[in-house]
Design an enzyme around this catalytic site. Structure first.
Site: not given
Length: 122
Positions: A57, A25, A102, A77
């Site tokens: 933004y 990954e 994901k 996380e």
């Protein structure tokens, strides 16, 4: 002046990054999706119709892009937490919620995505 709480949201930011628990990954990379919800007192910006006093933004987007594209994390996380803390600190927010998804999960099974959500308050 009374205080009002406004919410600014950036939804489904899609970026390619190299995060994950497995070496493949982190080497091959994959797409990630990020939502950012910012609660802030923007009554001053509204009263003066001032871009300088509201949440920019585009700058929030660039911050997210920098973390997803420019860094490598083992955990969603950790990435979500870093984004939330940085947005809270840099944009004078009262509360920030970040969701990181994901879509391509490396497990033997059928799943739409994995999502992590974190909320930080000032």
């Amino acid at each position: 002046m009374d205080m009002a709480e406004y919410r600014v949201s950036l939804e489904n930011i899609r970026l390619y990054g190299y995060h994950g628990a497995t070496p493949s990954e982190r080497e091959l990379g994959q797409r990630f999706e990020v939502d950012v919800e910012i609660s802030a007192d923007l009554s001053g910006a509204v009263a003066e119709d001032s871009m300088k006093k509201t949440v920019n933004y585009e700058k929030v987007y660039r911050l997210v892009e920098s973390e997803v594209v420019g860094q490598k994390y083992h955990l969603l996380e950790t990435m979500a937490d870093k984004i939330a803390r940085d947005v809270l600190e840099q944009f004078g927010a009262l509360k920030v919620t970040v969701r990181v998804r994901k879509p391509s999960v490396p497990i033997a099974g059928t799943i739409d995505h994995v999502e992590v959500e974190v909320t930080h308050t000032s």
